[in-house]
Write a protein that holds these residues in place. Structure first.
Motif, PDB file in Angstrom:
ATOM      1  N   GLY A  37       0.845  -1.189   0.000  1.00  0.00           N
ATOM      2  CA  GLY A  37       0.000   0.000   0.000  1.00  0.00           C
ATOM      3  C   GLY A  37       0.883   1.242   0.000  1.00  0.00           C
ATOM      4  O   GLY A  37       1.917   1.276   0.659  1.00  0.00           O
ATOM      5  N   GLY A  38       0.504   2.235  -0.748  1.00  0.00           N
ATOM      6  CA  GLY A  38       1.292   3.452  -0.835  1.00  0.00           C
ATOM      7  C   GLY A  38       2.334   3.435  -1.944  1.00  0.00           C
ATOM      8  O   GLY A  38       2.990   4.436  -2.191  1.00  0.00           O
ATOM      9  N   CYS A  39       2.499   2.302  -2.603  1.00  0.00           N
ATOM     10  CA  CYS A  39       3.439   2.206  -3.734  1.00  0.00           C
ATOM     11  C   CYS A  39       2.661   2.060  -5.029  1.00  0.00           C
ATOM     12  O   CYS A  39       1.598   1.462  -5.056  1.00  0.00           O
ATOM     13  CB  CYS A  39       4.362   0.999  -3.582  1.00  0.00           C
ATOM     14  SG  CYS A  39       5.554   1.115  -2.251  1.00  0.00           S
ATOM     15  N   ARG A  40       3.210   2.609  -6.095  1.00  0.00           N
ATOM     16  CA  ARG A  40       2.628   2.430  -7.425  1.00  0.00           C
ATOM     17  C   ARG A  40       3.759   2.283  -8.439  1.00  0.00           C
ATOM     18  O   ARG A  40       4.803   2.917  -8.311  1.00  0.00           O
ATOM     19  CB  ARG A  40       1.682   3.554  -7.808  1.00  0.00           C
ATOM     20  CG  ARG A  40       2.298   4.898  -7.887  1.00  0.00           C
ATOM     21  CD  ARG A  40       1.289   6.012  -8.093  1.00  0.00           C
ATOM     22  NE  ARG A  40       1.430   6.532  -9.444  1.00  0.00           N
ATOM     23  CZ  ARG A  40       0.445   6.946 -10.186  1.00  0.00           C
ATOM     24  NH1 ARG A  40      -0.778   6.925  -9.718  1.00  0.00           N
ATOM     25  NH2 ARG A  40       0.645   7.397 -11.391  1.00  0.00           N
ATOM     26  N   ILE A  41       3.520   1.441  -9.414  1.00  0.00           N
ATOM     27  CA  ILE A  41       4.489   1.170 -10.466  1.00  0.00           C
ATOM     28  C   ILE A  41       3.938   1.764 -11.748  1.00  0.00           C
ATOM     29  O   ILE A  41       2.837   1.420 -12.168  1.00  0.00           O
ATOM     30  CB  ILE A  41       4.707  -0.347 -10.633  1.00  0.00           C
ATOM     31  CG1 ILE A  41       5.154  -0.967  -9.321  1.00  0.00           C
ATOM     32  CG2 ILE A  41       5.715  -0.620 -11.750  1.00  0.00           C
ATOM     33  CD1 ILE A  41       5.040  -2.478  -9.292  1.00  0.00           C
ATOM     34  N   GLU A  42       4.676   2.672 -12.346  1.00  0.00           N
ATOM     35  CA  GLU A  42       4.271   3.277 -13.616  1.00  0.00           C
ATOM     36  C   GLU A  42       5.121   2.674 -14.723  1.00  0.00           C
ATOM     37  O   GLU A  42       6.346   2.637 -14.619  1.00  0.00           O
ATOM     38  CB  GLU A  42       4.473   4.786 -13.581  1.00  0.00           C
ATOM     39  CG  GLU A  42       3.620   5.484 -12.545  1.00  0.00           C
ATOM     40  CD  GLU A  42       3.975   6.941 -12.413  1.00  0.00           C
ATOM     41  OE1 GLU A  42       3.107   7.779 -12.711  1.00  0.00           O
ATOM     42  OE2 GLU A  42       5.120   7.235 -12.025  1.00  0.00           O
ATOM     43  N   LEU A  43       4.466   2.194 -15.766  1.00  0.00           N
ATOM     44  CA  LEU A  43       5.164   1.617 -16.914  1.00  0.00           C
ATOM     45  C   LEU A  43       4.984   2.532 -18.114  1.00  0.00           C
ATOM     46  O   LEU A  43       3.898   3.082 -18.328  1.00  0.00           O
ATOM     47  CB  LEU A  43       4.613   0.226 -17.199  1.00  0.00           C
ATOM     48  CG  LEU A  43       4.866  -0.738 -16.040  1.00  0.00           C
ATOM     49  CD1 LEU A  43       3.563  -1.310 -15.555  1.00  0.00           C
ATOM     50  CD2 LEU A  43       5.822  -1.812 -16.450  1.00  0.00           C
ATOM     51  N   PHE A  44       6.049   2.682 -18.904  1.00  0.00           N
ATOM     52  CA  PHE A  44       6.050   3.628 -20.017  1.00  0.00           C
ATOM     53  C   PHE A  44       6.373   2.927 -21.329  1.00  0.00           C
ATOM     54  O   PHE A  44       7.068   1.918 -21.361  1.00  0.00           O
ATOM     55  CB  PHE A  44       7.090   4.729 -19.765  1.00  0.00           C
ATOM     56  CG  PHE A  44       6.816   5.516 -18.519  1.00  0.00           C
ATOM     57  CD1 PHE A  44       6.019   6.646 -18.557  1.00  0.00           C
ATOM     58  CD2 PHE A  44       7.343   5.117 -17.305  1.00  0.00           C
ATOM     59  CE1 PHE A  44       5.758   7.369 -17.408  1.00  0.00           C
ATOM     60  CE2 PHE A  44       7.086   5.835 -16.140  1.00  0.00           C
ATOM     61  CZ  PHE A  44       6.291   6.957 -16.197  1.00  0.00           C
ATOM     62  N   ASP A  45       5.896   3.523 -22.422  1.00  0.00           N
ATOM     63  CA  ASP A  45       6.132   2.998 -23.774  1.00  0.00           C
ATOM     64  C   ASP A  45       7.539   3.292 -24.267  1.00  0.00           C
ATOM     65  O   ASP A  45       7.945   2.772 -25.286  1.00  0.00           O
ATOM     66  CB  ASP A  45       5.157   3.628 -24.771  1.00  0.00           C
ATOM     67  CG  ASP A  45       3.741   3.143 -24.576  1.00  0.00           C
ATOM     68  OD1 ASP A  45       3.560   2.095 -23.946  1.00  0.00           O
ATOM     69  OD2 ASP A  45       2.818   3.819 -25.044  1.00  0.00           O
ATOM     70  N   ASN A  46       8.267   4.156 -23.594  1.00  0.00           N
ATOM     71  CA  ASN A  46       9.585   4.581 -24.056  1.00  0.00           C
ATOM     72  C   ASN A  46      10.651   4.170 -23.044  1.00  0.00           C
ATOM     73  O   ASN A  46      10.338   3.585 -22.017  1.00  0.00           O
ATOM     74  CB  ASN A  46       9.588   6.097 -24.251  1.00  0.00           C
ATOM     75  CG  ASN A  46       9.174   6.792 -22.970  1.00  0.00           C
ATOM     76  OD1 ASN A  46       9.838   6.690 -21.960  1.00  0.00           O
ATOM     77  ND2 ASN A  46       8.050   7.494 -23.015  1.00  0.00           N
ATOM     78  N   THR A  47      11.886   4.503 -23.305  1.00  0.00           N
ATOM     79  CA  THR A  47      12.972   4.131 -22.393  1.00  0.00           C
ATOM     80  C   THR A  47      13.409   5.295 -21.512  1.00  0.00           C
ATOM     81  O   THR A  47      14.468   5.235 -20.894  1.00  0.00           O
ATOM     82  CB  THR A  47      14.190   3.621 -23.194  1.00  0.00           C
ATOM     83  OG1 THR A  47      14.598   4.647 -24.094  1.00  0.00           O
ATOM     84  CG2 THR A  47      13.863   2.350 -23.934  1.00  0.00           C
ATOM     85  N   MET A  48      12.594   6.341 -21.411  1.00  0.00           N
ATOM     86  CA  MET A  48      12.969   7.519 -20.637  1.00  0.00           C
ATOM     87  C   MET A  48      11.919   7.905 -19.593  1.00  0.00           C
ATOM     88  O   MET A  48      11.982   9.004 -19.059  1.00  0.00           O
ATOM     89  CB  MET A  48      13.219   8.700 -21.572  1.00  0.00           C
ATOM     90  CG  MET A  48      14.305   8.440 -22.578  1.00  0.00           C
ATOM     91  SD  MET A  48      14.353   9.675 -23.870  1.00  0.00           S
ATOM     92  CE  MET A  48      12.837   9.348 -24.738  1.00  0.00           C
ATOM     93  N   CYS A  49      10.940   7.072 -19.333  1.00  0.00           N
ATOM     94  CA  CYS A  49       9.851   7.385 -18.400  1.00  0.00           C
ATOM     95  C   CYS A  49       9.170   8.709 -18.758  1.00  0.00           C
ATOM     96  O   CYS A  49       8.804   9.500 -17.891  1.00  0.00           O
ATOM     97  CB  CYS A  49      10.345   7.411 -16.959  1.00  0.00           C
ATOM     98  SG  CYS A  49      11.013   5.837 -16.376  1.00  0.00           S
ATOM     99  N   ASP A  50       9.011   8.953 -20.040  1.00  0.00           N
ATOM    100  CA  ASP A  50       8.363  10.165 -20.534  1.00  0.00           C
ATOM    101  C   ASP A  50       6.870  10.094 -20.230  1.00  0.00           C
ATOM    102  O   ASP A  50       6.173   9.205 -20.712  1.00  0.00           O
ATOM    103  CB  ASP A  50       8.610  10.291 -22.039  1.00  0.00           C
ATOM    104  CG  ASP A  50       8.034  11.565 -22.632  1.00  0.00           C
ATOM    105  OD1 ASP A  50       7.347  12.326 -21.919  1.00  0.00           O
ATOM    106  OD2 ASP A  50       8.280  11.790 -23.826  1.00  0.00           O
ATOM    107  N   GLN A  51       6.383  11.031 -19.434  1.00  0.00           N
ATOM    108  CA  GLN A  51       4.976  11.054 -19.031  1.00  0.00           C
ATOM    109  C   GLN A  51       4.033  11.152 -20.226  1.00  0.00           C
ATOM    110  O   GLN A  51       2.883  10.755 -20.148  1.00  0.00           O
ATOM    111  CB  GLN A  51       4.713  12.216 -18.063  1.00  0.00           C
ATOM    112  CG  GLN A  51       5.405  12.071 -16.733  1.00  0.00           C
ATOM    113  CD  GLN A  51       4.806  10.960 -15.873  1.00  0.00           C
ATOM    114  OE1 GLN A  51       3.643  10.608 -15.998  1.00  0.00           O
ATOM    115  NE2 GLN A  51       5.615  10.399 -14.992  1.00  0.00           N
TER     116      GLN A  51
END
Length: 121
Positions: free
Chosen positions: A74-88
């Motif tokens: 709880g309190g953690c979240r994993i964000e996955l991105f389409d690119n290799t730079m974590c571009d929002q």
């Protein structure tokens, strides 16, 4: 004179008191496995495990098409991105405690996971 046995017992007691106050390893707070194919099966998975927040992680063995969430505190979240730079601007998916674990999640058409970051409060 203090006996050798008493010195050993004192040393063991001090060690356990110190190690409980300053643990050598931190608890796993999140864990997921990336897969190159959308089927999430086989031994080709790329496991990622950690404790606490990361920065942008693009050190993936291969660009992934799917993942399974093994656990997330709880309190953690994993964000996955389409690119290799974590571009929002190319945000793809988010995994948190609200998501079902052990379910294969697919990146979607023409999308792949190329980087991730974990944020824990």
């Amino acid at each position: 004179m203090v006996s050798t046995l008493r010195l050993c017992l004192l040393a063991v007691t001090l060690f356990f008191n110190f190690s409980s106050a300053f643990p050598l390893s931190r608890e796993v707070q999140w864990s997921f496995t990336l897969f190159p194919s959308p089927s999430c099966n086989g031994t080709i998975g790329d496991p990622h495990v950690g404790s606490g927040s990361t920065g942008c992680r693009a050190d993936l063995h291969s660009v992934a098409s799917a993942y399974t969430l093994n656990s997330v505190a709880g309190g953690c979240r994993i964000e996955l991105f389409d690119n290799t730079m974590c571009d929002q601007n190319e945000f793809s998916d988010v995994a948190s405690q609200a998501n079902a674990t052990q379910t294969c999640r697919i990146a979607g058409t023409r999308r792949r996971y190329g980087s991730y970051q974990v944020t824990c409060a």
